[in-house]
Design a protein around this motif. Structure first.
Motif, short mmCIF file in Angstrom:
data_model
loop_
_atom_site.label_atom_id
_atom_site.label_comp_id
_atom_site.label_asym_id
_atom_site.label_seq_id
_atom_site.Cartn_x
_atom_site.Cartn_y
_atom_site.Cartn_z
N VAL A 134 64.34 69.60 45.22
CA VAL A 134 63.70 70.13 46.43
C VAL A 134 63.49 71.63 46.30
O VAL A 134 62.42 72.16 46.66
N HIS A 135 64.49 72.32 45.75
CA HIS A 135 64.39 73.78 45.62
C HIS A 135 63.21 74.18 44.75
O HIS A 135 62.36 75.00 45.15
N GLU A 136 63.13 73.60 43.56
CA GLU A 136 62.06 74.00 42.64
C GLU A 136 60.70 73.47 43.07
O GLU A 136 59.68 74.15 42.90
N PHE A 137 60.65 72.26 43.59
CA PHE A 137 59.38 71.72 44.09
C PHE A 137 58.82 72.62 45.19
O PHE A 137 57.60 72.84 45.27
N SER A 138 59.70 73.15 46.02
CA SER A 138 59.26 74.03 47.12
C SER A 138 58.66 75.32 46.59
O SER A 138 57.65 75.82 47.12
N HIS A 139 59.27 75.88 45.53
CA HIS A 139 58.68 77.07 44.91
C HIS A 139 57.26 76.76 44.41
O HIS A 139 56.33 77.54 44.61
N GLY A 140 57.13 75.61 43.73
CA GLY A 140 55.83 75.25 43.20
C GLY A 140 54.81 75.01 44.29
O GLY A 140 53.63 75.43 44.16
N LEU A 141 55.22 74.37 45.36
CA LEU A 141 54.30 74.08 46.46
C LEU A 141 53.77 75.37 47.09
O LEU A 141 52.56 75.53 47.30
N LEU A 142 54.67 76.30 47.40
CA LEU A 142 54.21 77.54 48.04
C LEU A 142 53.43 78.42 47.06
O LEU A 142 52.57 79.20 47.48
N PRO A 179 52.76 90.89 48.80
CA PRO A 179 54.21 90.82 48.98
C PRO A 179 54.63 89.71 49.93
O PRO A 179 55.64 89.03 49.69
N THR A 180 53.84 89.49 50.99
CA THR A 180 54.17 88.40 51.92
C THR A 180 54.08 87.05 51.23
O THR A 180 54.94 86.18 51.41
N GLY A 181 53.02 86.88 50.42
CA GLY A 181 52.87 85.63 49.69
C GLY A 181 54.00 85.40 48.71
O GLY A 181 54.51 84.27 48.57
N ARG A 182 54.39 86.45 47.99
CA ARG A 182 55.50 86.31 47.04
C ARG A 182 56.80 85.98 47.76
O ARG A 182 57.60 85.17 47.29
N ASN A 183 57.02 86.63 48.91
CA ASN A 183 58.23 86.32 49.67
C ASN A 183 58.26 84.85 50.10
O ASN A 183 59.31 84.21 50.12
N ARG A 184 57.08 84.34 50.47
CA ARG A 184 57.04 82.92 50.83
C ARG A 184 57.42 82.04 49.65
O ARG A 184 58.16 81.05 49.80
N ILE A 185 56.92 82.38 48.47
CA ILE A 185 57.24 81.60 47.28
C ILE A 185 58.74 81.64 47.00
O ILE A 185 59.37 80.61 46.73
N TYR A 186 59.34 82.83 47.09
CA TYR A 186 60.76 82.98 46.78
C TYR A 186 61.64 82.31 47.84
O TYR A 186 62.70 81.76 47.52
N ALA A 187 61.22 82.39 49.10
CA ALA A 187 62.05 81.84 50.18
C ALA A 187 61.86 80.34 50.37
O ALA A 187 62.65 79.71 51.08
N ALA A 188 60.82 79.76 49.75
CA ALA A 188 60.52 78.34 49.99
C ALA A 188 61.67 77.43 49.60
O ALA A 188 62.01 76.49 50.32
N GLY A 189 62.27 77.70 48.43
CA GLY A 189 63.37 76.85 47.99
C GLY A 189 64.55 76.91 48.94
O GLY A 189 65.15 75.88 49.28
N ILE A 190 64.90 78.12 49.37
CA ILE A 190 66.01 78.30 50.31
C ILE A 190 65.70 77.58 51.63
O ILE A 190 66.55 76.86 52.18
N THR A 191 64.47 77.78 52.13
CA THR A 191 64.08 77.19 53.40
C THR A 191 64.23 75.68 53.40
O THR A 191 64.84 75.09 54.30
N ASN A 192 63.70 75.04 52.38
CA ASN A 192 63.71 73.58 52.36
C ASN A 192 65.07 73.02 51.98
O ASN A 192 65.41 71.91 52.38
N ASN A 193 65.86 73.78 51.21
CA ASN A 193 67.25 73.36 50.99
C ASN A 193 68.01 73.29 52.31
O ASN A 193 68.75 72.33 52.58
N LEU A 194 67.84 74.31 53.13
CA LEU A 194 68.53 74.34 54.42
C LEU A 194 68.02 73.23 55.33
O LEU A 194 68.80 72.61 56.08
N ALA A 195 66.72 72.95 55.27
CA ALA A 195 66.16 71.88 56.09
C ALA A 195 66.71 70.52 55.66
O ALA A 195 67.09 69.69 56.49
#
Length: 624
Positions: A134-142, A179-195
């Motif tokens: 989930v973590h890595e897939f989320s990075h790829g998706l964003l 920078p906003t786009g990169r932050n989304r990419i980096y935070a995506a894994g954390i976000t979906n792990n928590l979800a």
């Protein structure tokens, strides 16, 4: 443990040698790469799924969702920085070495890590796979949502053991993103792990609330060697359901029933494999812990089966000390106290109530002790210090409380019970033995959350000696189930949602936290599963309910752990990347030239500090 580590080391080394040899001879397919013990399997297959989910009609949702996750990740970054630095501070100033930061517990290997039971290996692997995929897939998706190319994806193995996953993001495209786009990419894994962690926990909550119940009685988490229970053949996984034919529900019932009987007692014992049988045993008072050490139960229980509770009156008036003829050791049987035969905890404490200084005899000799509550330390600004009581300076034998407000104190439990009946601010008389000399003090009780306190830390048992007349180390099966059901946490940790959430997350190491539990919980696995029964409509699934509960438990726990761990501001973790991009955005808006250099410097500095703190924590067991 050393044997297990040696075998794992040999297996890992052998797998590494074989993998490197196969690669050297060109016998591995091109999508498998070997770097020493690290093996990666990389593929471009399946990347079309990322493009489908990143289509324009979905992009707005993913961006808004991850914007929220970015805020949560940045707040978690600050919190994790504080946690890591505090842990390092504790390692430096408070002797931070503990079971938690033993180097072996940095390895996510069931059976080696103290908090990952070997019996839970399948569920742990499921949870780990879900978390990392989930973590890595989320990075790829964003990345695709932000127009950044994803070149490949794959799995990482450490000596052929699944270790993680990755996505290959095009670095040029990534650098060109905002920078906003990169932050989304980096935070995506954390976000979906928590979800995922939240969804899995809610499913677990529903499952245990409707379909799992604790078996009535006292679950045997372990048995101490040389005790009556050990001689009678009790073992981890048994449940004591009745004493002399009278049903019991919990450890308090067991203690009350034992205190109402004589030396010989019949226990009804439920074995999850063979049904229920009656076991008759002869009780004796066996030492389970002393100031020098504590006996380990056969099941790996977390605490000793302590004796002596409550009592009053009695003082022989003799000044005494700790002139031991023979020091007590775990496993010894106490036969007499001041020439009075004792075979039960009730008789043991009754003999001590009338003698402040007591001679305890065993088959191996005798020892003379001051019978009271041994004090490990006193607060510098606490009530006892204000009354002039000297600090024991790490030697609990040098300060033993024997009477408080006229009540005889036989052990630490007595002292706590007497304080519970007192009022904060009240002045009470206290009798204590300081270096073997009897002294009296007038003490003004302190106030902690409305409760009267002395400002001290105690050693369990009578003068640091704990005993049992049975030998069973109870396993808190009902308590663990209550935590998973979201019930209030006992003993002062609070009943807020935060406290309940912390209690659930801490279950794998709950036995190390005062006020939470007396044993760790690793799932409904092994003998622990015998402490529970499947109920309700899902009972037709039998043990399948436990399998589902175990998978949900480790999925939510590991997803939360992976998400929170990645918030640490240390490159190459997501937290380090988030810190760099955030600093760059702030510096750019402030008009700072070369904001990228400032951002890199901030990331490198934070990484160095945090990595140093983590290494300090892990090395603290070896620090003098």
């Amino acid at each position: 443990m050393l044997t297990t580590l040696l075998l794992i080391g040999i297996a890992a080394a052998s797998a590494t040698v074989v993998a490197m040899a196969l690669e050297a001879r060109g016998l591995l397919p091109p999508w498998i790469s070997v770097w020493g013990p690290v093996v990666t399997c990389e593929t471009e297959n399946g990347l079309g799924a990322l493009d489908r989910l990143a289509r324009p009609r979905y992009r707005r949702f993913w961006r808004r969702w991850t914007d929220v996750g970015t805020v949560v990740a940045l707040l978690s970054l600050v919190a994790m920085t504080a946690v890591v630095l505090f842990a390092a501070y504790a390692a430096l100033t408070q002797g931070g070495a503990s079971q938690v930061n033993q180097p072996r517990n940095a390895l996510a290997i069931p059976g080696v890590n103290d908090f990952l039971p070997l019996a839970a290996t399948p569920a742990i692997l499921v949870g780990l796979a879900v978390a990392v995929v989930v973590h890595e897939f989320s990075h790829g998706l964003l990345a695709r949502v932000e127009g950044v190319a994803v070149e490949s994806a794959g799995l990482i193995f450490l000596a052929l053991v699944p270790f993680g996953a990755f996505v290959g993001i095009d670095e040029t495209d990534e650098a060109d993103a905002s920078p906003t786009g990169r932050n989304r990419i980096y935070a995506a894994g954390i976000t979906n792990n928590l979800a995922v962690a939240l969804v899995a926990f809610l499913a677990l909550f529903l499952l245990v609330s409707t379909s799992i119940a604790a078996v009535p009685g006292v679950a045997v988490g372990g048995v101490y060697a040389g005790t009556p229970a050990d001689g009678a053949g009790l073992e981890r996984g048994d449940v004591v359901t009745a004493v002399d034919g009278e049903a019991i529900d919990d450890a308090d019932d067991l203690r009350a029933a034992l205190d109402a009987t004589d030396e010989r007692v019949a226990l009804s014992v439920r074995d999850g494999r063979d049904g229920t049988e009656t076991v008759t045993l002869e009780r004796s008072v066996v030492v389970t812990g002393t100031l020098e050490g504590t006996a380990a139960s056969s099941g790996g229980g977390e605490r000793s089966d302590s004796g002596a509770d409550g009592g009053d009156d009695g003082n022989d008036g003799t000044d005494g000390g700790n002139g031991n003829a023979t020091a007590l050791e775990p496993g010894e049987t106490i036969t007499t106290v001041n020439d009075s035969p004792v075979a039960t905890e009730r008789e043991f404490r009754a003999a001590l109530e009338n003698h402040t200084v007591a001679t305890l005899e065993t088959d191996d000799g005798s020892t003379t002790v001051v019978a009271g509550a041994a004090v490990a330390g006193i607060d510098d600004d606490g009530p006892l210090a204000a009354a002039g009581v000297p600090d024991p300076d790490g030697d609990p034998r040098s300060l033993v409380v024997t009477r408080l407000d006229g009540e005889r104190i036989v052990d630490g439990d007595d002292l706590r019970e007497t304080l519970a009946d007192a009022a904060p601010g009240e002045t009470v008389s206290l009798e204590a033995y300081v270096d073997g000399e009897r002294r009296e003090y007038e003490v003004g009780l302190g106030d902690r959350n409305g409760e009267a306190v002395l400002g001290i830390s105690l050693v369990p048992g009578t003068s640091g000696t704990t005993v049992t007349d049975l030998g069973v180390d109870p396993y808190p099966s009902a308590q663990h189930l209550g935590v998973l059901r979201g019930q209030p946490v006992a003993d002062g940790l609070g009943s807020s949602p935060v406290a309940r959430g912390f209690a659930a997350f801490a279950l794998p190491f709950a036995g190390l936290i005062d006020g939470l539990s007396t044993a760790n919980f690793g799932g409904f696995v092994g003998p622990v599963a015998d402490f529970y029964a499947v109920t309700g409509p899902l009972s037709i699934l039998g043990g399948g309910v436990f399998l589902a509960a175990n998978a949900l438990f480790w999925t939510w726990w590991l997803s939360l752990l992976v998400g929170v761990f990645n918030c640490i501001p240390c490159y190459p973790l997501d937290g380090g990347k988030l810190l760099r991009t955030t600093v760059e955005a702030i510096a750019s808006r402030a008009g700072l030239e070369r904001s990228d250099r400032a951002a890199t410097a901030a990331m490198v500095g934070a990484s160095a500090v945090v990595a140093g703190a983590i290494l300090l924590v892990l090395s603290s067991p070896f620090l003098g």
